[in-house]
Design a protein around this motif. Structure first.
Motif, PDB file in Angstrom:
ATOM      1  N   LYS A 197       0.471  -1.107   0.156  1.00 40.53           N
ATOM      2  CA  LYS A 197      -0.238   0.030  -0.712  1.00 40.53           C
ATOM      3  C   LYS A 197       0.731   1.714  -0.143  1.00 40.53           C
ATOM      4  N   LYS A 198       2.223   1.174   0.790  1.00 43.05           N
ATOM      5  CA  LYS A 198       3.081   2.107   0.569  1.00 43.05           C
ATOM      6  C   LYS A 198       2.989   3.576   1.280  1.00 43.05           C
ATOM      7  N   THR A 199       2.484   2.850   2.796  1.00 40.17           N
ATOM      8  CA  THR A 199       2.224   2.987   3.887  1.00 40.17           C
ATOM      9  C   THR A 199       3.124   3.127   4.793  1.00 40.17           C
ATOM     10  N   VAL A 200       2.537   4.194   5.639  1.00 37.43           N
ATOM     11  CA  VAL A 200       4.066   4.426   7.021  1.00 37.43           C
ATOM     12  C   VAL A 200       2.773   4.737   8.670  1.00 37.43           C
ATOM     13  N   VAL A 201       2.775   3.711   9.510  1.00 33.77           N
ATOM     14  CA  VAL A 201       2.200   3.960  10.605  1.00 33.77           C
ATOM     15  C   VAL A 201       3.814   3.894  11.453  1.00 33.77           C
ATOM     16  N   ARG A 202       3.069   4.700  12.273  1.00 36.66           N
ATOM     17  CA  ARG A 202       3.925   4.543  13.961  1.00 36.66           C
ATOM     18  C   ARG A 202       3.310   4.463  15.161  1.00 36.66           C
ATOM     19  N   GLY A 203       2.726   4.261  15.617  1.00 40.76           N
ATOM     20  CA  GLY A 203       1.859   4.556  17.331  1.00 40.76           C
ATOM     21  C   GLY A 203       0.449   3.706  17.029  1.00 40.76           C
ATOM     22  N   GLY A 204       0.110   4.165  15.671  1.00 38.52           N
ATOM     23  CA  GLY A 204      -0.996   3.768  14.877  1.00 38.52           C
ATOM     24  C   GLY A 204      -1.523   5.766  14.680  1.00 38.52           C
ATOM     25  N   VAL A 205      -0.479   5.756  14.264  1.00 45.00           N
ATOM     26  CA  VAL A 205      -0.594   6.629  13.680  1.00 45.00           C
ATOM     27  C   VAL A 205      -0.314   6.830  12.500  1.00 45.00           C
ATOM     28  N   LYS A 206      -0.382   8.137  11.288  1.00 51.16           N
ATOM     29  CA  LYS A 206      -0.234   7.471   9.964  1.00 51.16           C
ATOM     30  C   LYS A 206       0.345   8.938   9.647  1.00 51.16           C
ATOM     31  N   ILE A 207       1.608   8.510   9.166  1.00 46.73           N
ATOM     32  CA  ILE A 207       2.692   9.114   8.683  1.00 46.73           C
ATOM     33  C   ILE A 207       3.354   9.154   7.079  1.00 46.73           C
ATOM     34  N   ASN A 208       2.660  10.801   6.877  1.00 39.89           N
ATOM     35  CA  ASN A 208       3.071  10.884   5.655  1.00 39.89           C
ATOM     36  C   ASN A 208       4.188  11.820   5.345  1.00 39.89           C
ATOM     37  N   LEU A 209       3.896  10.860   3.619  1.00 38.18           N
ATOM     38  CA  LEU A 209       5.953  10.562   3.572  1.00 38.18           C
ATOM     39  C   LEU A 209       6.130  10.949   1.889  1.00 38.18           C
ATOM     40  N   THR A 210       6.440  12.147   0.970  1.00 35.27           N
ATOM     41  CA  THR A 210       7.233  12.023  -0.192  1.00 35.27           C
ATOM     42  C   THR A 210       7.679  10.194  -0.492  1.00 35.27           C
ATOM     43  N   ALA A 211       7.511  10.558  -1.692  1.00 34.28           N
ATOM     44  CA  ALA A 211       7.993   9.437  -2.541  1.00 34.28           C
ATOM     45  C   ALA A 211       9.466   9.243  -2.586  1.00 34.28           C
ATOM     46  N   LYS A 212      10.260   9.764  -2.012  1.00 33.21           N
ATOM     47  CA  LYS A 212      11.803  10.015  -1.835  1.00 33.21           C
ATOM     48  C   LYS A 212      11.708   9.663   0.108  1.00 33.21           C
ATOM     49  N   GLU A 213      10.997  10.043   0.681  1.00 38.38           N
ATOM     50  CA  GLU A 213      10.763   9.622   1.928  1.00 38.38           C
ATOM     51  C   GLU A 213      10.841   8.838   2.302  1.00 38.38           C
ATOM     52  N   TYR A 214      10.112   8.114   1.545  1.00 35.61           N
ATOM     53  CA  TYR A 214       9.404   6.625   2.091  1.00 35.61           C
ATOM     54  C   TYR A 214      10.411   5.689   1.497  1.00 35.61           C
ATOM     55  N   SER A 215      11.446   5.984  -0.550  1.00 36.36           N
ATOM     56  CA  SER A 215      11.856   4.776  -0.319  1.00 36.36           C
ATOM     57  C   SER A 215      13.401   4.889   0.993  1.00 36.36           C
ATOM     58  N   LEU A 216      13.600   5.992   0.695  1.00 40.94           N
ATOM     59  CA  LEU A 216      14.797   6.081   2.283  1.00 40.94           C
ATOM     60  C   LEU A 216      14.427   5.016   3.246  1.00 40.94           C
ATOM     61  N   LEU A 217      13.645   5.767   3.562  1.00 37.47           N
ATOM     62  CA  LEU A 217      12.366   4.833   4.766  1.00 37.47           C
ATOM     63  C   LEU A 217      13.018   3.049   4.491  1.00 37.47           C
ATOM     64  N   GLU A 218      12.154   2.858   3.905  1.00 41.25           N
ATOM     65  CA  GLU A 218      12.390   1.342   3.286  1.00 41.25           C
ATOM     66  C   GLU A 218      13.545   0.885   3.442  1.00 41.25           C
ATOM     67  N   TYR A 219      14.769   1.910   2.960  1.00 39.04           N
ATOM     68  CA  TYR A 219      15.843   1.123   1.835  1.00 39.04           C
ATOM     69  C   TYR A 219      16.629   0.907   3.827  1.00 39.04           C
ATOM     70  N   LEU A 220      16.122   2.072   4.732  1.00 39.50           N
ATOM     71  CA  LEU A 220      16.394   1.821   6.240  1.00 39.50           C
ATOM     72  C   LEU A 220      16.146   0.660   6.766  1.00 39.50           C
ATOM     73  N   MET A 221      14.728   0.565   6.286  1.00 38.07           N
ATOM     74  CA  MET A 221      14.090  -0.833   7.603  1.00 38.07           C
ATOM     75  C   MET A 221      14.693  -2.186   6.811  1.00 38.07           C
ATOM     76  N   LYS A 222      14.697  -1.649   5.222  1.00 38.86           N
ATOM     77  CA  LYS A 222      15.359  -3.368   4.548  1.00 38.86           C
ATOM     78  C   LYS A 222      16.496  -3.746   5.736  1.00 38.86           C
ATOM     79  N   ASN A 223      17.653  -3.120   5.546  1.00 37.75           N
ATOM     80  CA  ASN A 223      18.819  -2.814   6.306  1.00 37.75           C
ATOM     81  C   ASN A 223      18.949  -2.786   7.796  1.00 37.75           C
ATOM     82  N   LYS A 224      17.937  -2.836   8.864  1.00 39.00           N
ATOM     83  CA  LYS A 224      17.762  -3.050  10.371  1.00 39.00           C
ATOM     84  C   LYS A 224      18.948  -3.430  10.795  1.00 39.00           C
ATOM     85  N   GLY A 225      20.179  -1.667  11.520  1.00 42.45           N
ATOM     86  CA  GLY A 225      20.690  -2.464  12.719  1.00 42.45           C
ATOM     87  C   GLY A 225      22.411  -1.905  11.342  1.00 42.45           C
ATOM     88  N   ARG A 226      21.764  -2.031   9.964  1.00 40.38           N
ATOM     89  CA  ARG A 226      23.198  -1.960   9.036  1.00 40.38           C
ATOM     90  C   ARG A 226      23.438  -0.190   9.545  1.00 40.38           C
TER      91      ARG A 226
END
Length: 225
Positions: free
Chosen positions: A139-168
């Motif tokens: 769905k290309k959506t981000v939620v934290r603590g039940g709150v929807k976080i609105n991100l631009t396409a590039k912000e979403y891509s950056l967050l996705e990359y960071l999450m896929k590489n957790k701890g690295r």
């Protein structure tokens, strides 16, 4: 969504492949170097690799052997200008599932990818979750603590990359290549700007803090600092 690693040292060809495959609904990561490719391959859950034969660092045949040893079930398609029969034999002997000679018809490449994708069980989780942060890749959506976080396409891509590489720890070079597809300019601060924007959106009003800095090295996302 099927995740594809494109290993191709010709920047224009790599970006053309990425654009065309993403338009078909695939998730694509590109790299131009064999050593970097092996590191990415070992750390991320790719379903298929498009692999050039001639590369800086490890060549394609050596890389194919090592990838096959690491993850025997991932499909590997050699995509190379090496057209001699001996090269093709070496490609298959190295563990490639298929061998396509450049120049190639993009429609044929798509057909080969579809055929190989049908022969394996794709293990794919549509969401990424760390602490109370959840990213839905479908769905290309981000939620934290039940709150929807609105991100631009590039912000979403950056967050996705960071999450896929957790701890690295990810360097600015890693991030610009994978999120922006840019040759790294040491004078640019685009990565720092976007990381700060993400911090304000997903960390400022929540606990625990997830985005961390390793001074002189880069950024990483983890629920344990």
């Amino acid at each position: 969504m099927i995740q594809i690693l494109v290993v191709e040292d010709e920047v224009k060809v790599a970006k053309h492949l990425k654009k065309g495959l993403e338009e078909q609904g695939y998730e694509v990561v590109i790299t131009y170097d064999g050593d970097v490719a092996l590191r990415l391959f070992s750390q991320q859950p790719f379903d298929l690799v498009l692999l050039d034969g001639i590369l800086p660092g490890k060549n394609g045949f050596q890389l194919c052997r090592e990838m096959r040893q690491l993850k025997p079930n991932v499909k590997i398609i050699m995509l190379t200008a090496l057209s001699a029969t001996d090269d093709k034999v070496e490609g298959f002997d190295s563990g490639a599932d298929d061998y396509i000679v450049k120049p190639f018809d993009f429609r044929e490449l798509l057909a080969r990818i579809r055929a190989h994708s049908k022969t394996q069980q794709i293990s794919y989780s549509p969401s990424l979750k760390i602490a109370n942060l959840e990213l839905d890749q479908a769905k290309k959506t981000v939620v934290r603590g039940g709150v929807k976080i609105n991100l631009t396409a590039k912000e979403y891509s950056l967050l996705e990359y960071l999450m896929k590489n957790k701890g690295r720890v990810l360097s600015r070079l890693d991030i610009t290549e994978q999120v922006w597809d840019l040759d790294f300019d040491p004078g640019t601060n685009v990565v720092d700007v976007y990381v700060n924007i993400l911090r304000k959106k997903i960390d400022k009003d929540f606990e625990p803090k997830l985005i961390h800095t390793r001074v002189g090295m880069g950024y990483f996302l983890d629920d344990q600092e």
